[in-house]
Design a protein around this motif. Structure first.
Motif, PDB file in Angstrom:
ATOM      1  N   GLU A  67       0.831  -1.203   0.000  1.00 22.51           N
ATOM      2  CA  GLU A  67       0.000   0.000   0.000  1.00 22.51           C
ATOM      3  C   GLU A  67       0.865   1.254   0.000  1.00 22.51           C
ATOM      4  O   GLU A  67       1.888   1.315   0.675  1.00 22.51           O
ATOM      5  N   ALA A 117      -1.496   5.020   3.418  1.00 27.68           N
ATOM      6  CA  ALA A 117      -2.413   6.020   2.873  1.00 27.68           C
ATOM      7  C   ALA A 117      -3.831   5.836   3.404  1.00 27.68           C
ATOM      8  O   ALA A 117      -4.520   6.815   3.714  1.00 27.68           O
ATOM      9  N   SER A 118      -4.288   4.594   3.528  1.00 25.90           N
ATOM     10  CA  SER A 118      -5.647   4.345   4.015  1.00 25.90           C
ATOM     11  C   SER A 118      -5.812   4.802   5.458  1.00 25.90           C
ATOM     12  O   SER A 118      -6.859   5.323   5.844  1.00 25.90           O
ATOM     13  N   LEU A 139      -4.380  12.483  -1.542  1.00 28.13           N
ATOM     14  CA  LEU A 139      -4.881  11.109  -1.464  1.00 28.13           C
ATOM     15  C   LEU A 139      -5.729  10.744  -2.680  1.00 28.13           C
ATOM     16  O   LEU A 139      -5.705   9.603  -3.155  1.00 28.13           O
ATOM     17  N   LEU A 166      -4.523   8.956  -6.055  1.00 31.94           N
ATOM     18  CA  LEU A 166      -4.457   7.507  -6.252  1.00 31.94           C
ATOM     19  C   LEU A 166      -5.447   7.051  -7.319  1.00 31.94           C
ATOM     20  O   LEU A 166      -5.198   6.075  -8.031  1.00 31.94           O
ATOM     21  N   THR A 174      -9.364  -3.654  -2.512  1.00 28.72           N
ATOM     22  CA  THR A 174      -8.467  -2.888  -1.640  1.00 28.72           C
ATOM     23  C   THR A 174      -7.241  -2.362  -2.375  1.00 28.72           C
ATOM     24  O   THR A 174      -6.413  -1.683  -1.766  1.00 28.72           O
ATOM     25  N   PRO A 184      -5.109   0.146  -4.237  1.00 27.93           N
ATOM     26  CA  PRO A 184      -5.179   1.600  -4.378  1.00 27.93           C
ATOM     27  C   PRO A 184      -5.473   2.017  -5.812  1.00 27.93           C
ATOM     28  O   PRO A 184      -4.834   1.550  -6.749  1.00 27.93           O
ATOM     29  N   GLY A 185      -6.479   2.865  -5.970  1.00 29.58           N
ATOM     30  CA  GLY A 185      -6.857   3.352  -7.286  1.00 29.58           C
ATOM     31  C   GLY A 185      -8.088   2.689  -7.860  1.00 29.58           C
ATOM     32  O   GLY A 185      -8.651   3.180  -8.847  1.00 29.58           O
TER      33      GLY A 185
END
Length: 229
Positions: free
Chosen positions: A3, A107-108, A140, A143, A201, A203-204
């Motif tokens: 991540e 990031a999450s 953020l 992403l 889950t 990212p993006g």
């Protein structure tokens, strides 16, 4: 599948003010740089934040003054704004404490903190307490600008090929505007569910349409017959 961290998304060039910066200089910093807040430094270390909301009381109360002091039953927030209205320096009007995050935070996790606290930004501090960047909501959201083909390749090679040990050529992965559509057959239903979770889950990814099928369902168990003695 790793991540992204705060360090990979944050803005490294941070506009700052000093505790002794004048009220007008802080306003000019915000205006000239098209930003809504600046961290306030004392000896190079952040001690507070001045946002547009911290500066507006100067207009709301026209500079403060005893004659305009809120009444006895005025709320704490109103009294605080009145005190800010009399401020002449960044230190007088800043909000404390500074909401910070470390560079290696996921990031999450940073996104959850922004949401939970209702914040627009987190200031990034290293292990020595020095300011090294700022992470905003907009940072953020970058992403979700990942290319569809980049997402497709990562899903095929890393999620199916490396994590699930499934031949990627046997799975149809389509990505359109970040929405992932999966088609194909896996051995077990548990794999279908895990695959959907892992892709979601990533990212993006905006959404997942999981059309995978399983040869057999290993997630349900036959009801056991009770034996009464």
């Amino acid at each position: 599948m790793r991540e992204p961290t705060v360090a990979s998304l944050m803005t490294r060039e941070v506009i700052t003010a000093d505790v002794g910066s004048s009220f007008k200089d802080v306003v000019k910093l915000l205006e000239d740089n098209a930003i809504s807040a600046v961290p306030v430094l004392d000896g190079g270390y952040p001690v507070g934040v001045v946002s547009e909301a911290d500066l507006l009381p100067k207009e709301e109360f026209r500079g403060g003054g005893a004659a305009e002091e809120p009444g006895l039953f005025a709320g704490r927030a109103v009294k605080h704004r009145w005190e800010q209205a009399s401020g002449l320096t960044a230190e007088d009007v800043m909000t404390v404490p500074v909401k910070t995050v470390s560079p290696d935070t996921a990031a999450s996790a940073a996104a959850r903190e922004l949401a939970a606290e209702g914040l627009r930004r987190l200031f990034v501090m290293d292990s020595d307490g020095a300011l090294v960047g700022v992470l905003s909501r907009r940072d953020l959201l970058k992403l979700f600008l990942r290319e569809d083909e980049e997402l497709r390749t990562e899903i095929r090679d890393e999620i199916f090929g490396q994590m699930l040990w499934v031949d990627p050529d046997g799975i149809d992965v389509e990505v359109t505007d970040g929405v992932v559509a999966l088609q194909g057959q896996l051995e077990r239903q548990s794999q279908v569910e895990v695959a959907g979770h892992l892709v979601r889950t990533l990212p993006g990814v905006v959404d997942v349409r999981n059309g995978l099928r399983a040869e057999w369902n290993d997630t349900t168990h036959p009801r056991q017959t009770e034996i009464f003695g």
